[in-house]
Enzyme design. Structure first.
Site, short mmCIF file in Angstrom:
data_model
loop_
_atom_site.label_atom_id
_atom_site.label_comp_id
_atom_site.label_asym_id
_atom_site.label_seq_id
_atom_site.Cartn_x
_atom_site.Cartn_y
_atom_site.Cartn_z
N LYS A 166 0.22 4.03 -2.67
CA LYS A 166 -0.52 5.07 -2.58
C LYS A 166 -0.04 6.45 -2.23
O LYS A 166 -0.57 7.44 -2.31
CB LYS A 166 -1.87 4.87 -1.43
CG LYS A 166 -2.59 3.45 -1.62
CD LYS A 166 -3.66 3.51 -0.49
CE LYS A 166 -4.60 2.28 -0.61
NZ LYS A 166 -4.07 1.02 -0.26
N SER A 184 0.80 -1.19 -0.03
CA SER A 184 0.19 0.10 -0.03
C SER A 184 0.79 1.33 -0.06
O SER A 184 0.33 2.36 -0.30
CB SER A 184 -1.02 0.06 1.20
OG SER A 184 -2.02 -0.79 0.94
N SER A 220 -5.90 3.85 4.87
CA SER A 220 -5.48 3.12 3.51
C SER A 220 -6.65 2.39 2.61
O SER A 220 -6.36 1.30 2.07
CB SER A 220 -4.33 1.96 3.91
OG SER A 220 -3.46 1.53 2.57
#
EC number: 3.4.16.4
Length: 393
Positions: free
Chosen positions: A72, A69, A129
Site C-alpha cells: 500500500k 500490506s 490498512s
C-alpha cells in the site's frame, strides 16, 4: 647447529604469533560486523536518509520477498499523485463496489453501495490498512483494480526499480507478488515527496462514520507512531508467508529517515529492529537542509511561452548528509536545464540541481515548473518580435 635450531624456533614462534594475531583480528572484525546487524531478527532490512537516498545500513536489501500490506506504499503514492494533480478531490464521495466491499484481511468494513469521502478512505488505508478502502480508491482512479495494478507496475519501472512486481493493490498473498527492502525504501522516498501523506499516516487513532450506528474505530497498525518520538508513518504488513514487515519513517530536526524490515518473526522483533535503525541514524548522522520542496531555484525565460518568465522549483526537499563530527568541504550547487518543449504541465521536469561537496557530486534532484506553461499565441509572439526589433532602433 644451535644457532640454526634457535633461528628455526624463532621463525616458528613468529609465524605462530602472526597466525594467532590475524585470526584474532578476523574474529574481532566478524564480531564487529555481526554486532552491526541492526535487524538481527528480520530476513532483510535497509535504512536510508530520505532527501539524499544515502544508505546507512542494509541487510539482504535486494532479496525478493512478499511485502504484504507494505504494498500500500505504492497504492498511497498513486493516490497522492492524483490528489496533487487535482484529478481526485479529498471531499469527493466514492461509491463502494461489490468487489471492494468483498475484500478480506484488514478492512474498515465498507458495504456495497456505501459512499465515503476520499479523505476518510485515505484514513482507512493509512491507519487501519483497509483492503476494501484501497480497492475502492483504485477503482475510482483507474476503473478497475487490474488497471490500477498496471499503473503500479508502470510506476515501479519509472522509478527504476528492478525487483518488484505487484498483482494486487492490497498485498494479499498472490503468486509473483514481491518486492525488496531496497525497492520499498525507494517507493517510500517517492511517497514522502508528497509531504501531506504524513497527515494521515501519523494518526494513531480516529473514527469513521462518527456519531452513526456504524461508527468505526481506527487504530494505527504501526505502534511506533505512538511509542517512538518522530515516527509519523508509513506502513506495516503481515501475512503467514511474509511474516512481520514495516516501512517506517521518522523525522528529527531537518533529518528524515526511512527504515524497512521484512520477514521478522514477531511484531516485537519488527519494532525493535526498526527502533535500532532509527536510533543509529539519529545518533550517527546529521543533515544540512539546502532547499525546501517547492522553493524557487531559477526561472525559465522562454520567448515562445505565453508566460515568458516561469518559476522553476525543487521537486522535493534537498539536503546533505554527513556523520557527526565529519569535516565537510565547501558545498556548491549548479543548475542544468533540459531542452524545453512546449507546452509544459505543472510538475514537469525541466532541469536538475546538482550539489557538490568539494569535487564530489553528492546529489542530483529534478527541478520542475510550478505552473502550466502554454505556447504563446501568434499575437503575443508578434508583440515580442516588435519589442525586440525596437531595441535595435
Amino acid at each position: 647447529m644451535k644457532k640454526f635450531v634457535l633461528m628455526i624456533s624463532l621463525l616458528f614462534f613468529t609465524l605462530s604469533f602472526y597466525t594467532i594475531t590475524v585470526a584474532a583480528e578476523e574474529k574481532g572484525d566478524s564480531q564487529k560486523q555481526e554486532s552491526f546487524d541492526l535487524a538481527p531478527d528480520a530476513k532483510s532490512g535497509i535504512l536510508i536518509e530520505r532527501d539524499t537516498g544515502k544508505i546507512m545500513f542494509e541487510k539482504q536489501a535486494h532479496e525478493k520477498l512478499p511485502p504484504a500490506s507494505m504494498t500500500k506504499v505504492m497504492t498511497l503514492l498513486l493516490i497522492m499523485e492524483e490528489i496533487e494533480k487535482g484529478t481526485l478531490k479529498k471531499d469527493e464521495l466514492i461509491r463502494v463496489s461489490e468487489n471492494a466491499a468483498s475484500m478480506g484481511g484488514s478492512q474498515i468494513f465498507l458495504e456495497a453501495g456505501e459512499e465515503m469521502t476520499v479523505n476518510d478512505l485515505l484514513k482507512g488505508i493509512a491507519i487501519a490498512s483497509g483492503n476494501d478502502a484501497s480497492v475502492a480508491l483504485a477503482e475510482r482512479i483507474a476503473g478497475s483494480e487490474e488497471a490500477f495494478v498496471k499503473m503500479m507496475n508502470d510506476k515501479v519501472k519509472e522509478l527504476g526499480l528492478e525487483n518488484t512486481q505487484f498483482q494486487n493493490v492490497t498485498g494479499l498473498p498472490a503468486e509473483n507478488h514481491y518486492s525488496t527492502a531496497y525497492d520499498m525504501a525507494m517507493m517510500a522516498k517517492e511517497l514522502l515527496s508528497h509531504e501531506s501523506v504524513t497527515e494521515y499516516t501519523s494518526i494513531y487513532e480516529d473514527y469513521l462514520r462518527k456519531g452513526t450506528e456504524n461508527e468505526f474505530w481506527l487504530v494505527n497498525t504501526n505502534k511506533l507512531v505512538r511509542f517512538y518520538p518522530g515516527v509519523d508513518g508509513l506502513k506495516t504488513g503481515f501475512t503467514n508467508e511474509a511474516k512481520y514487515c514495516l516501512t517506517a519513517t521518522a523525522k528529527k530536526g531537518d533529518m528524515r529517515v526511512i527504515a524497512v524490515v521484512m520477514g521478522a518473526g514477531t511484531p516485537k522483533e519488527r519494532n525493535a529492529s526498526v527502533s535500532k535503525m532509527l536510533d543509529y541514524a539519529f545518533n550517527t548522522y546529521e543533515t544540512k537542509k539546502l532547499f525546501e520542496k517547492g522553493e524557487s531555484i531559477t526561472k525559465l525565460n522562454l520567448f515562445k511561452a505565453e508566460n515568458r518568465n516561469t518559476p522553476v522549483v525543487a521537486s522535493q526537499s534537498i539536503s546533505t548528509l554527513f556523520k557527526k563530527g565529519e569535516s565537510v568541504d565547501e558545498l556548491s550547487t549548479s543548475v542544468k536545464l533540459d531542452a524545453i518543449t512546449l507546452p509544459l504541465k505543472k510538475g514537469d521536469k525541466v532541469g536538475t540541481l546538482q550539489v557538490k561537496n568539494g569535487e564530489t557530486v553528492i546529489s542530483e534532484t529534478p527541478l520542475v515548473v510550478e505552473e502550466n506553461v502554454e505556447k504563446a499565441s501568434l499575437f503575443t509572439l508578434f508583440k515580442r518580435s516588435i519589442q525586440k526589433l525596437s531595441k535595435y532602433d
